[in-house]
Write a protein that holds these residues in place. Structure first.
Motif, PDB file in Angstrom:
ATOM      1  N   UNK A 110     -20.575  18.803  19.717  1.00 48.50           N
ATOM      2  CA  UNK A 110     -21.193  19.199  18.444  1.00 48.50           C
ATOM      3  C   UNK A 110     -20.406  18.619  17.264  1.00 48.50           C
ATOM      4  N   UNK A 111     -19.088  18.730  17.337  1.00 50.13           N
ATOM      5  CA  UNK A 111     -18.244  18.186  16.261  1.00 50.13           C
ATOM      6  C   UNK A 111     -18.317  16.663  16.211  1.00 50.13           C
TER       7      UNK A 111
ATOM      8  N   UNK B 202     -12.021  24.267   9.850  1.00 50.91           N
ATOM      9  CA  UNK B 202     -13.330  23.685  10.132  1.00 50.91           C
ATOM     10  C   UNK B 202     -14.381  24.221   9.169  1.00 50.91           C
ATOM     11  N   UNK B 203     -14.349  25.505   8.891  1.00 50.60           N
ATOM     12  CA  UNK B 203     -15.334  26.080   7.971  1.00 50.60           C
ATOM     13  C   UNK B 203     -15.220  25.445   6.582  1.00 50.60           C
ATOM     14  N   UNK B 204     -13.991  25.172   6.164  1.00 50.92           N
ATOM     15  CA  UNK B 204     -13.795  24.504   4.868  1.00 50.92           C
ATOM     16  C   UNK B 204     -14.346  23.082   4.909  1.00 50.92           C
TER      17      UNK B 204
ATOM     18  N   UNK C 271     -13.102  14.508  10.157  1.00 55.75           N
ATOM     19  CA  UNK C 271     -13.353  15.287  11.361  1.00 55.75           C
ATOM     20  C   UNK C 271     -12.526  14.848  12.573  1.00 55.75           C
ATOM     21  N   UNK C 272     -12.046  13.613  12.573  1.00 53.18           N
ATOM     22  CA  UNK C 272     -11.370  13.093  13.763  1.00 53.18           C
ATOM     23  C   UNK C 272     -10.120  13.876  14.157  1.00 53.18           C
TER      24      UNK C 272
ATOM     25  N   UNK D 266      -7.491  17.227  18.237  1.00 54.74           N
ATOM     26  CA  UNK D 266      -6.699  18.417  18.538  1.00 54.74           C
ATOM     27  C   UNK D 266      -7.386  19.272  19.597  1.00 54.74           C
ATOM     28  N   UNK D 267      -8.688  19.437  19.469  1.00 54.19           N
ATOM     29  CA  UNK D 267      -9.419  20.255  20.443  1.00 54.19           C
ATOM     30  C   UNK D 267      -9.493  19.563  21.802  1.00 54.19           C
ATOM     31  N   UNK D 268      -9.620  18.257  21.785  1.00 56.01           N
ATOM     32  CA  UNK D 268      -9.640  17.528  23.056  1.00 56.01           C
ATOM     33  C   UNK D 268      -8.300  17.657  23.776  1.00 56.01           C
ATOM     34  N   UNK D 269      -7.213  17.639  23.022  1.00 56.41           N
ATOM     35  CA  UNK D 269      -5.890  17.824  23.624  1.00 56.41           C
ATOM     36  C   UNK D 269      -5.806  19.188  24.301  1.00 56.41           C
ATOM     37  N   UNK D 270      -6.356  20.218  23.650  1.00 53.13           N
ATOM     38  CA  UNK D 270      -6.366  21.550  24.250  1.00 53.13           C
ATOM     39  C   UNK D 270      -7.144  21.582  25.551  1.00 53.13           C
ATOM     40  N   UNK D 271      -8.254  20.852  25.606  1.00 51.40           N
ATOM     41  CA  UNK D 271      -9.054  20.771  26.831  1.00 51.40           C
ATOM     42  C   UNK D 271      -8.258  20.086  27.934  1.00 51.40           C
ATOM     43  N   UNK D 272      -7.558  19.024  27.586  1.00 55.58           N
ATOM     44  CA  UNK D 272      -6.762  18.301  28.590  1.00 55.58           C
ATOM     45  C   UNK D 272      -5.671  19.211  29.184  1.00 55.58           C
TER      46      UNK D 272
END
Length: 234
Positions: A149-150, A190-192, A218-219, A224-230
């Motif tokens: 989505x992002x 993100x909301x900001x 946005x990158x 950062x979120x992809x790192x958390x998934x990894x």
């Protein structure tokens, strides 16, 4: 003591040793299978990251954006090499890459390939959890879809920023994504960002962001979120 009893007593240590060896072999085989499946998911995440960025840069026309996109294309060439989809009974995803490489601005074709890749990730989430009892993968597919989505929002804003005012078709898609993210997210950063995109791009009488600025906004959050998934795979 009978001969049979004596034989059993003599064989007992050997049988126990053999059983222990078989257990270790099975454990090593299961661990190897778990590692192999986890490695495939990591490779899928590498592909997901690169494809999402390639899509986001597809509409950029400045020299820096084109250079980044060309570097990603070379990276994707390498990631697709040796993709053993027939052995894994996966859809032949790599056959779509050459056309995308020639048409980097084809947003919808990127989305279709990414959707298929997300399906593969979900297959391996189920496999790792059910067959290898890997607790860290629960919710992996859902997290990757939230990430998409992002990433889709990033790609659409880059496309919209090439115009003086957000075109109605892109505006409708961006409003839908922003509203969904507003409903799902609690991250104040993100909301900001979403509020800024709404005021400076989606609803602005005249767009005040460049394609490069939209990509850069946005990158870092996506990475950062992809790192958390990894990290859930470790």
């Amino acid at each position: 003591m009978s001969d049979a009893t004596l034989i059993l007593l003599l064989l007992a240590p050997l049988l126990a040793l053999a059983d222990g060896l078989l257990r270790r072999v099975r454990t090593r085989r299961d661990h190897a299978g778990k590692q192999a499946d986890a490695d495939i998911v990591r490779r899928c995440l590498d592909l997901l990251q690169a494809l999402q960025k390639h899509r986001g840069l597809g509409a950029q026309q400045d020299a820096d954006g084109v250079a980044q996109r060309n570097a990603l294309a070379h990276q994707l060439d390498g990631l697709w090499l040796g993709w053993s989809d027939t052995d894994l009974q996966l859809p032949p995803l790599q056959q779509h890459w050459p056309r995308l490489r020639r048409n980097p601005a084809d947003f919808d074709a990127h989305c279709r390939l990414i959707e298929a890749l997300l399906g593969v990730i979900e297959q391996f989430e189920d496999r790792l959890y059910r067959h290898h009892h890997h607790p860290g993968v629960r919710g992996l597919g859902e997290s990757c879809r939230s990430l998409e989505d992002l990433a889709r929002l990033r790609g659409l804003t880059v496309r919209a920023a090439n115009y003086q005012r957000c075109p109605p078709g892109l505006q409708m898609q961006l409003r839908f994504l922003c509203n969904r993210l507003f409903d799902q997210e609690q991250d104040p950063h993100l909301l900001a960002l979403l509020e800024r995109l709404q005021s400076d791009l989606i609803e602005a009488p005249r767009i005040r962001l460049t394609p490069g600025e939209c990509f850069a906004l946005l990158t870092p959050l996506i990475e950062q979120r992809l790192l958390g998934i990894r990290l859930t795979l470790e």
